[in-house]
Motif scaffolding. Structure first.
Motif, PDB file in Angstrom:
ATOM      1  N   SER A  83     104.089  11.148  90.504  1.00 55.09           N
ATOM      2  CA  SER A  83     102.592  11.410  90.263  1.00 55.09           C
ATOM      3  C   SER A  83     102.780  11.250  88.673  1.00 55.09           C
ATOM      4  O   SER A  83     103.721  11.892  87.971  1.00 55.09           O
ATOM      5  CB  SER A  83     102.075  12.860  90.572  1.00 55.09           C
ATOM      6  OG  SER A  83     101.126  13.041  90.113  1.00 55.09           O
ATOM      7  N   VAL A  84     101.904  10.486  88.030  1.00 52.58           N
ATOM      8  CA  VAL A  84     102.101  10.261  86.509  1.00 52.58           C
ATOM      9  C   VAL A  84     100.686  10.662  85.962  1.00 52.58           C
ATOM     10  O   VAL A  84      99.549  10.119  86.632  1.00 52.58           O
ATOM     11  CB  VAL A  84     102.478   8.866  86.238  1.00 52.58           C
ATOM     12  CG1 VAL A  84     102.391   8.585  84.683  1.00 52.58           C
ATOM     13  CG2 VAL A  84     103.833   8.504  86.877  1.00 52.58           C
ATOM     14  N   GLU A  85     100.445  11.145  84.755  1.00 53.16           N
ATOM     15  CA  GLU A  85      99.338  11.433  84.068  1.00 53.16           C
ATOM     16  C   GLU A  85      99.117  10.008  83.076  1.00 53.16           C
ATOM     17  O   GLU A  85      99.939   9.960  82.159  1.00 53.16           O
ATOM     18  CB  GLU A  85      99.264  12.727  83.412  1.00 53.16           C
ATOM     19  CG  GLU A  85      97.804  13.075  82.637  1.00 53.16           C
ATOM     20  CD  GLU A  85      98.042  14.395  81.980  1.00 53.16           C
ATOM     21  OE1 GLU A  85      98.758  14.354  80.989  1.00 53.16           O
ATOM     22  OE2 GLU A  85      97.476  15.415  82.370  1.00 53.16           O
ATOM     23  N   ILE A  86      98.060   9.511  83.222  1.00 62.95           N
ATOM     24  CA  ILE A  86      97.699   8.306  82.066  1.00 62.95           C
ATOM     25  C   ILE A  86      96.762   9.057  81.048  1.00 62.95           C
ATOM     26  O   ILE A  86      96.005   9.699  81.140  1.00 62.95           O
ATOM     27  CB  ILE A  86      96.865   7.246  82.921  1.00 62.95           C
ATOM     28  CG1 ILE A  86      97.622   6.819  84.151  1.00 62.95           C
ATOM     29  CG2 ILE A  86      96.589   6.324  81.868  1.00 62.95           C
ATOM     30  CD1 ILE A  86      98.902   6.399  83.782  1.00 62.95           C
ATOM     31  N   THR A  87      97.314   8.719  79.734  1.00 62.48           N
ATOM     32  CA  THR A  87      96.512   9.184  78.592  1.00 62.48           C
ATOM     33  C   THR A  87      96.033   8.149  77.867  1.00 62.48           C
ATOM     34  O   THR A  87      96.462   6.756  78.076  1.00 62.48           O
ATOM     35  CB  THR A  87      97.706   9.959  77.682  1.00 62.48           C
ATOM     36  OG1 THR A  87      98.694   9.275  77.280  1.00 62.48           O
ATOM     37  CG2 THR A  87      98.161  11.347  78.224  1.00 62.48           C
ATOM     38  N   SER A  88      95.020   8.412  76.873  1.00 61.36           N
ATOM     39  CA  SER A  88      94.082   7.271  76.275  1.00 61.36           C
ATOM     40  C   SER A  88      95.226   6.957  74.988  1.00 61.36           C
ATOM     41  O   SER A  88      95.945   7.654  74.202  1.00 61.36           O
ATOM     42  CB  SER A  88      93.056   7.831  75.592  1.00 61.36           C
ATOM     43  OG  SER A  88      92.426   6.996  74.922  1.00 61.36           O
ATOM     44  N   ARG A  89      95.116   5.346  74.769  1.00 60.64           N
ATOM     45  CA  ARG A  89      95.717   4.893  73.462  1.00 60.64           C
ATOM     46  C   ARG A  89      94.879   4.784  72.366  1.00 60.64           C
ATOM     47  O   ARG A  89      95.229   4.332  71.233  1.00 60.64           O
ATOM     48  CB  ARG A  89      96.356   3.547  73.897  1.00 60.64           C
ATOM     49  CG  ARG A  89      97.514   3.730  74.956  1.00 60.64           C
ATOM     50  CD  ARG A  89      98.156   2.378  74.934  1.00 60.64           C
ATOM     51  NE  ARG A  89      97.312   1.230  75.655  1.00 60.64           N
ATOM     52  CZ  ARG A  89      97.266   1.072  76.651  1.00 60.64           C
ATOM     53  NH1 ARG A  89      97.764   1.604  77.848  1.00 60.64           N
ATOM     54  NH2 ARG A  89      96.608  -0.076  76.907  1.00 60.64           N
TER      55      ARG A  89
END
Length: 494
Positions: A83-89
């Motif tokens: 499970s991976v948390e995607i963050t904003s670039r």
């Protein structure tokens, strides 16, 4: 004569009133102009791990119209491994979401559109159509119910009659429910809005107290009559009809297990089992737990006292045995070579994959470099990885690089197991439950007597294409020697 002015890109023209109706449904073009400089960017789902081609959207942390800054969380995705948390670039405003929660997203496809302030990219998108003509499938508001999926029956038939029966004051004064945070179906949310009800006021009869459509109907009748209504649908169903079958689509983790186990069918498994006397090892663990001073001195890298169990000592004994039989710690390379034969890659580092039972399925995090760790650091790392696996927070790097697999089936209570090899590895061992058994022992006077021993069954599987039975048997006996004489294991540590 009545006339109407119709705008065109180049001229103004009038139309008689008699033909206005024919133009009322015509889509007119407006004055042309220079394209507006905007910075709406598609935010692509990046490659989050080796071999991962798609992920399931677990939850969104943003919705359409939200302002985000760089490194703010956007969503959480679940692959077949982690499970991976995607963050904003970027810093900007969320314009649209391309997936709903639970849907599968392809790696490299847009997750959402974000308006990046001040970027200055040219956006040649056409004018946005009016809501009445809009059919934009990719622009999804994940916090609102999907009107295309809502049930129409009960609300369309009875909404006019039953809405008049409910007092206007109760509808205006009743607090509106937070529909995004409550697990309900879109049809249920629509009925709640139709009747102006709060979901907290309705008693649910579904699984885990979930509110169903007939629960709302019953609640409305109770408000009208002032008398509680028996839920006839539930009572009749539970008394006479069995539960309906469910069709369950495999989530990413079970899907990955399906693929791995299907690939293992091509491996000819050689099975070997033996019993190990764990009495001396159990005594070491008992003395460690009873000696409070010793337990407080032996800590992990964070200074936390280590909880000692059989598993980390067994892993260290396995590592010692693999020093003598390195061919067991290998990977089979079946790629095409010059002579057309596969190759055996013997791994220098002892990277043990530890099978962990989690609520989402079986995961195999990897403990790297066992040969360079002490028993205490192995215990600390194994505990950390098991916790992350059950919480669904393993990173892709913590799932890669295994050269040998260990399945601790004894933690659940099993003894004998035929473990399945995970290709391209060539061997796996299953650890059975450590339990008390009667055994014969000769005392110092030569008298045979029955004593209590602690024993465990170790079950091995090996790829018989590259590993023979004699090699596995000798490696297994080497492991047993280290476990039955733990004082020697301490002398061998670096």
């Amino acid at each position: 004569m009545l006339s109407r002015v119709v705008s065109t890109p180049f001229r103004r023209m009038t139309r008689p009133a008699g033909i206005l109706q024919s133009y009322s449904k015509t889509q007119f073009r407006f004055f042309a102009g220079t394209s507006k400089l905007r910075a709406i960017k598609p935010y692509l789902l990046a490659d989050i791990g080796e071999g991962i081609t798609e992920c399931q959207i677990v939850s969104w942390a943003v919705k359409k119209g939200d302002l985000v800054q760089q490194f703010d969380p956007i969503c959480e995705v679940q692959s077949d491994k982690a499970s991976v948390e995607i963050t904003s670039r970027f810093d900007g405003e969320i314009k649209s979401l391309h997936y709903r929660e639970g849907e599968m997203a392809k790696v490299g496809s847009p997750l959402l559109d974000i308006d990046v302030a001040g970027d200055g990219e040219l956006d040649n998108t056409p004018p946005v159509p009016t809501p009445s003509n809009q059919n934009h499938d990719n622009d999804i508001d994940c916090t609102r119910p999907d009107p295309q999926r809502e049930g129409q029956g009960l609300a369309d038939k009875n909404s006019a009659q039953q809405t008049d029966s409910i007092s206007t004051g109760s509808r205006q004064n009743r607090p509106r429910a937070n529909y995004a945070s409550v697990l309900t179906t879109p049809a249920v949310r629509r009925l709640l809005r139709e009747y102006g009800l709060s979901i907290s006021d309705v008693q649910g009869s579904g699984k885990d107290g979930r509110v169903l459509k007939h629960d709302i109907t019953r609640h409305v009748v109770e408000l009208q009559t002032g008398r509680p209504q028996r839920n006839k649908e539930i009572s009749t169903t539970s008394r006479s009809a069995p539960e309906a079958d469910r069709r369950l689509k495999l989530s990413p983790i079970p899907s990955h297990m399906f693929k791995s186990m299907t690939a293992s069918l091509s491996v000819p498994h050689f099975l070997y089992s033996h019993t190990v006397d764990m009495t001396a090892l159990a005594d070491v663990i008992k003395r460690y737990k009873e000696d409070k001073t010793l337990a407080s001195r032996l800590t992990d890298e964070t200074g936390t006292a280590v909880k000692l169990t059989f598993l980390p000592i067994i892993l260290k004994a396995l590592s010692q045995a693999l020093n003598k039989y390195p061919v067991v710690n290998s990977l089979l390379d079946v790629s095409e070579s010059s002579d057309g034969l596969p190759a055996l890659l013997i791994k220098k580092s002892h990277n043990f994959g530890l099978a962990v039972d989690t609520p989402n399925g079986l995961l195999v995090p990897v403990l790297h470099g066992i040969q360079n760790h002490s028993v205490l650091t192995i215990a600390s790392e194994a505990s950390r990885l098991a916790y992350l696996a059950r919480a669904g927070k393993l990173s892709p790097g913590e799932m890669k690089g295994a050269s040998f697999t260990v399945s601790n089936i004894g933690s659940i209570g099993g003894n004998v197991v035929a473990p399945v090899i995970l290709s391209p590895m060539t061997a796996i061992v299953g650890i059975g439950k450590v339990e008390d058994v009667p055994a014969f022992e000769v005392d110092e006077n030569g008298i045979e007597q029955v004593v209590k021993k602690k024993k465990a069954l170790l079950s091995w599987s090996a790829d018989h294409r590259v590993l023979d039975g004699a090699t596995i048997a000798r490696c297994a006996q080497e492991v047993a020697m280290w476990l039955e004489k733990p004082e020697l294991l301490g002398l061998a540590l670096k």
